[in-house]
Design an enzyme around this catalytic site. Structure first.
Site, PDB file in Angstrom:
ATOM      1  N   HIS A   1      10.973   2.869   7.074  1.00 16.96           N
ATOM      2  CA  HIS A   1      11.508   2.197   5.885  1.00 16.96           C
ATOM      3  C   HIS A   1      12.973   2.578   5.678  1.00 16.96           C
ATOM      4  O   HIS A   1      13.797   1.720   5.322  1.00 16.96           O
ATOM      5  CB  HIS A   1      10.679   2.551   4.648  1.00 16.96           C
ATOM      6  CG  HIS A   1       9.312   1.938   4.676  1.00 16.96           C
ATOM      7  ND1 HIS A   1       8.202   2.560   4.159  1.00 16.96           N
ATOM      8  CD2 HIS A   1       8.871   0.761   5.181  1.00 16.96           C
ATOM      9  CE1 HIS A   1       7.138   1.789   4.342  1.00 16.96           C
ATOM     10  NE2 HIS A   1       7.514   0.695   4.961  1.00 16.96           N
TER      11      HIS A   1
ATOM     12  N   GLU B   1       3.509  -1.502  15.600  1.00 17.80           N
ATOM     13  CA  GLU B   1       2.425  -1.192  14.656  1.00 17.80           C
ATOM     14  C   GLU B   1       1.172  -0.778  15.434  1.00 17.80           C
ATOM     15  O   GLU B   1       0.438   0.122  15.029  1.00 17.80           O
ATOM     16  CB  GLU B   1       2.168  -2.416  13.781  1.00 17.80           C
ATOM     17  CG  GLU B   1       1.494  -2.155  12.466  1.00 17.80           C
ATOM     18  CD  GLU B   1       2.350  -1.427  11.434  1.00 17.80           C
ATOM     19  OE1 GLU B   1       1.872  -0.374  10.959  1.00 17.80           O
ATOM     20  OE2 GLU B   1       3.466  -1.871  11.105  1.00 17.80           O
TER      21      GLU B   1
ATOM     22  N   ARG C   1      -6.174 -16.534 -12.155  1.00 13.66           N
ATOM     23  CA  ARG C   1      -6.571 -15.104 -12.111  1.00 13.66           C
ATOM     24  C   ARG C   1      -7.440 -14.784 -10.893  1.00 13.66           C
ATOM     25  O   ARG C   1      -8.241 -13.849 -10.905  1.00 13.66           O
ATOM     26  CB  ARG C   1      -7.289 -14.695 -13.398  1.00 13.66           C
ATOM     27  CG  ARG C   1      -6.406 -14.857 -14.620  1.00 13.66           C
ATOM     28  CD  ARG C   1      -6.943 -14.133 -15.828  1.00 13.66           C
ATOM     29  NE  ARG C   1      -6.060 -14.368 -16.956  1.00 13.66           N
ATOM     30  CZ  ARG C   1      -6.136 -15.423 -17.767  1.00 13.66           C
ATOM     31  NH1 ARG C   1      -7.092 -16.322 -17.583  1.00 13.66           N
ATOM     32  NH2 ARG C   1      -5.294 -15.574 -18.754  1.00 13.66           N
TER      33      ARG C   1
ATOM     34  N   HIS D   1      10.596  -4.535  11.135  1.00 13.90           N
ATOM     35  CA  HIS D   1       9.644  -3.509  10.708  1.00 13.90           C
ATOM     36  C   HIS D   1       8.945  -2.818  11.887  1.00 13.90           C
ATOM     37  O   HIS D   1       8.929  -1.588  11.976  1.00 13.90           O
ATOM     38  CB  HIS D   1       8.613  -4.137   9.771  1.00 13.90           C
ATOM     39  CG  HIS D   1       7.584  -3.169   9.285  1.00 13.90           C
ATOM     40  ND1 HIS D   1       7.896  -2.123   8.436  1.00 13.90           N
ATOM     41  CD2 HIS D   1       6.267  -3.051   9.572  1.00 13.90           C
ATOM     42  CE1 HIS D   1       6.793  -1.416   8.202  1.00 13.90           C
ATOM     43  NE2 HIS D   1       5.798  -1.950   8.883  1.00 13.90           N
TER      44      HIS D   1
ATOM     45  N   HIS E   1       5.941   5.392   9.183  1.00 11.81           N
ATOM     46  CA  HIS E   1       6.602   4.441   8.292  1.00 11.81           C
ATOM     47  C   HIS E   1       7.679   5.063   7.401  1.00 11.81           C
ATOM     48  O   HIS E   1       8.487   4.335   6.832  1.00 11.81           O
ATOM     49  CB  HIS E   1       5.571   3.736   7.406  1.00 11.81           C
ATOM     50  CG  HIS E   1       4.795   2.663   8.135  1.00 11.81           C
ATOM     51  ND1 HIS E   1       4.101   2.905   9.300  1.00 11.81           N
ATOM     52  CD2 HIS E   1       4.618   1.339   7.876  1.00 11.81           C
ATOM     53  CE1 HIS E   1       3.513   1.784   9.703  1.00 11.81           C
ATOM     54  NE2 HIS E   1       3.821   0.822   8.864  1.00 11.81           N
TER      55      HIS E   1
ATOM     56  N   LYS F   1      -8.475   0.061  11.108  1.00  8.47           N
ATOM     57  CA  LYS F   1      -7.960  -0.231   9.761  1.00  8.47           C
ATOM     58  C   LYS F   1      -9.108  -0.530   8.800  1.00  8.47           C
ATOM     59  O   LYS F   1      -9.115  -0.079   7.659  1.00  8.47           O
ATOM     60  CB  LYS F   1      -6.963  -1.398   9.809  1.00  8.47           C
ATOM     61  CG  LYS F   1      -6.471  -1.741   8.410  1.00  8.47           C
ATOM     62  CD  LYS F   1      -5.172  -2.477   8.336  1.00  8.47           C
ATOM     63  CE  LYS F   1      -4.763  -2.588   6.860  1.00  8.47           C
ATOM     64  NZ  LYS F   1      -3.508  -3.282   6.648  1.00  8.47           N
TER      65      LYS F   1
ATOM     66  N   LYS G   1      -3.821  -6.064   0.923  1.00  9.15           N
ATOM     67  CA  LYS G   1      -2.530  -5.859   0.256  1.00  9.15           C
ATOM     68  C   LYS G   1      -1.772  -7.181   0.288  1.00  9.15           C
ATOM     69  O   LYS G   1      -1.587  -7.767   1.365  1.00  9.15           O
ATOM     70  CB  LYS G   1      -1.704  -4.788   0.970  1.00  9.15           C
ATOM     71  CG  LYS G   1      -2.124  -3.374   0.615  1.00  9.15           C
ATOM     72  CD  LYS G   1      -1.126  -2.374   1.170  1.00  9.15           C
ATOM     73  CE  LYS G   1      -1.573  -0.950   0.873  1.00  9.15           C
ATOM     74  NZ  LYS G   1      -0.680   0.046   1.505  1.00  9.15           N
TER      75      LYS G   1
ATOM     76  N   ARG H   1      -6.008   5.951   3.033  1.00  8.41           N
ATOM     77  CA  ARG H   1      -5.297   4.749   3.468  1.00  8.41           C
ATOM     78  C   ARG H   1      -3.827   5.043   3.766  1.00  8.41           C
ATOM     79  O   ARG H   1      -3.196   4.339   4.545  1.00  8.41           O
ATOM     80  CB  ARG H   1      -5.427   3.634   2.420  1.00  8.41           C
ATOM     81  CG  ARG H   1      -4.843   2.321   2.902  1.00  8.41           C
ATOM     82  CD  ARG H   1      -5.297   1.120   2.101  1.00  8.41           C
ATOM     83  NE  ARG H   1      -4.693  -0.083   2.626  1.00  8.41           N
ATOM     84  CZ  ARG H   1      -5.066  -1.318   2.327  1.00  8.41           C
ATOM     85  NH1 ARG H   1      -6.078  -1.505   1.506  1.00  8.41           N
ATOM     86  NH2 ARG H   1      -4.441  -2.358   2.842  1.00  8.41           N
TER      87      ARG H   1
ATOM     88  N   GLU I   1      -5.683   3.014  -1.681  1.00  7.82           N
ATOM     89  CA  GLU I   1      -4.746   4.038  -1.218  1.00  7.82           C
ATOM     90  C   GLU I   1      -4.625   5.225  -2.177  1.00  7.82           C
ATOM     91  O   GLU I   1      -3.537   5.597  -2.607  1.00  7.82           O
ATOM     92  CB  GLU I   1      -3.372   3.413  -0.965  1.00  7.82           C
ATOM     93  CG  GLU I   1      -2.552   4.265  -0.005  1.00  7.82           C
ATOM     94  CD  GLU I   1      -1.342   3.543   0.564  1.00  7.82           C
ATOM     95  OE1 GLU I   1      -1.479   2.397   1.023  1.00  7.82           O
ATOM     96  OE2 GLU I   1      -0.281   4.150   0.542  1.00  7.82           O
TER      97      GLU I   1
ATOM     98  N   ASN J   1       0.216   4.609   7.151  1.00 11.87           N
ATOM     99  CA  ASN J   1       1.685   4.610   7.093  1.00 11.87           C
ATOM    100  C   ASN J   1       2.290   5.590   8.106  1.00 11.87           C
ATOM    101  O   ASN J   1       3.460   5.959   7.984  1.00 11.87           O
ATOM    102  CB  ASN J   1       2.156   4.980   5.680  1.00 11.87           C
ATOM    103  CG  ASN J   1       1.701   3.936   4.680  1.00 11.87           C
ATOM    104  OD1 ASN J   1       1.781   2.743   4.949  1.00 11.87           O
ATOM    105  ND2 ASN J   1       1.182   4.396   3.547  1.00 11.87           N
TER     106      ASN J   1
HETATM  107  N1  GLY Z   1      -0.084  -1.748   5.946  1.00 10.19           N
HETATM  108  C1  GLY Z   1      -0.739  -0.599   5.513  1.00 10.19           C
HETATM  109  C2  GLY Z   1      -1.919  -0.883   4.651  1.00 10.19           C
HETATM  110  O1  GLY Z   1      -2.427  -1.986   4.651  1.00 10.19           O
HETATM  111  O2  GLY Z   1      -2.368  -0.006   3.960  1.00 10.19           O
END
Ligand code: GLY
Length: 372
Positions: free
Chosen positions: A251, A198, A134, A263, A247, A226, A156, A240, A236, A244
């Protein structure tokens, strides 16, 4: 509209949100209260790994891939786990295998995982660390440009399932991130270009002149931008989503080309498209669209053309299904107040922007570079 525009300048150690440390290394802080951590950027900073391993850790599971340009020394006994390459291996099967391996080596909650590689490795190592017992601490050693300025920072983690990319995962912040720029000299050109796709995004999130910075400083500044966003909206719920930018079409292009387009390449095209769409909606003028071509096409020499032969109505449908879409067609778009989330974009404007981007290519408006 569910979030405000980006402000210029992160609010940590300097105007740029980072601070020089010994030699040429730079430290960027990610401010998340008691889960705050540092990102180290510079040549040779992999040798700082042992100092980043949390106190009390007795053993480490190092997760990596074939072909990663260097090995690491976490300063405590460790076992190496080499995962497969390619999106097929970014799977729950890999997570199961890693967790079984961790159990066999006797890793426990007082120990740690270290991910050494690009975005796929750090996403997988991060999710295995989030799930095993966990949650055990994880430190990332990022070896690609894209990983350094995006995937390794912000917590993420996740894997793919048959129904889609990154559909299973967790927010699991690392205890630290190492971005050793030595790795970039070994990076294949296509990987480097993906990172630049990016990176181009960050040019439009603040007013910073990133092109005026040298590479270490520019990478550190992207990470600081970031870090600032993640520090204010870790999960997010608003701001956040600005990360994107570019993006939504990206996508859709990845899906339409069955991931033949990588990507970062898709993000580069997506940024140009977002500029056309913003102009279509009267949010920006021609000069600002040209700024996008200048950064993406001319400065970073990335392909800015929509791949030919794609059905625009299919792209529209795919963009409507984007998992970030909360209310109809949702885009992150530039505008008079900067980049922000725009919901309920009319379908006909989306199609007109695809047409105007194609027409710009026809008139030589787009700057392209040949693939490898
Ligand atoms: N890759 C976008 C984020 O980490 O929110």
């Amino acid at each position: 509209m569910n979030s405000g525009p980006m402000n210029s300048g992160a609010d940590s150690t300097s105007a740029h949100g980072f601070s020089p440390i010994s030699g040429s290394a730079i430290r960027v802080g990610v401010d998340l209260g008691d889960r705050s951590y540092d990102v180290l950027v510079g040549n040779g900073v992999r040798h700082e790994l042992a100092a980043m391993i949390p106190t009390g850790v007795r053993r480490v599971a190092v997760v990596t891939q074939q072909g990663i340009p260097f090995t690491v020394d976490p300063g405590v006994p460790f076992e190496l786990f080499t995962i497969g390459s390619g999106e097929d291996h970014k799977s729950l099967t890999t997570i199961g295998e890693l967790c079984s391996g961790f159990a066999r080596m006797g890793l426990n909650r007082a120990d740690a995982v270290v991910g050494v590689g690009g975005g796929m490795v750090t996403d997988v190592a991060g999710f295995a660390a989030a799930s095993y017992h966990r949650g055990v601490p994880v430190v990332h050693v990022s070896t690609t440009l894209l990983g350094m300025i995006d995937a390794a920072v912000g917590g993420k983690t996740g894997v793919n399932i048959a129904e889609g990319k990154n559909l299973v995962g967790a927010y699991w912040q690392p205890s630290g991130v190492i971005c050793d720029l030595d790795a970039l000299s070994a990076l294949p050109l296509r990987e480097l270009r993906c990172g630049r796709g990016e990176m181009a995004k960050y040019h439009f999130l603040t007013g910073d002149d990133l092109l005026a910075m040298d590479e270490p400083e520019r990478i550190a500044r992207c990470i600081a931008i970031k870090a600032d966003v993640v520090g204010s909206d870790e999960r997010e719920s608003g701001r956040r989503a600005l990360l994107n930018y570019g993006h939504t079409l990206a996508h859709a292009l990845e899906i339409a080309t069955h991931y033949d387009i990588a990507h970062g390449e898709a993000v580069a095209i997506g940024l140009i498209y977002a500029a056309h769409l913003a102009r279509e909606l009267g949010r920006i003028d021609d000069a600002r669209v040209d700024d996008h071509y200048r950064v993406v096409g001319r400065a970073y020499e990335l392909d800015t053309s929509l791949p030919t032969g794609l059905d625009h109505h299919q792209l529209l449908m795919s963009m409507g299904r984007d998992k970030k879409a909360l209310d109809g067609l949702t885009f992150v778009l530039d505008g008079p107040d900067g980049v922000e989330v725009v919901v309920g974009v009319p379908a006909d404007a989306v199609l007109r922007a695809l047409e105007s981007m194609s027409a710009a290519q026809g008139q030589g408006g787009a700057v392209t570079c040949m693939p490898d």
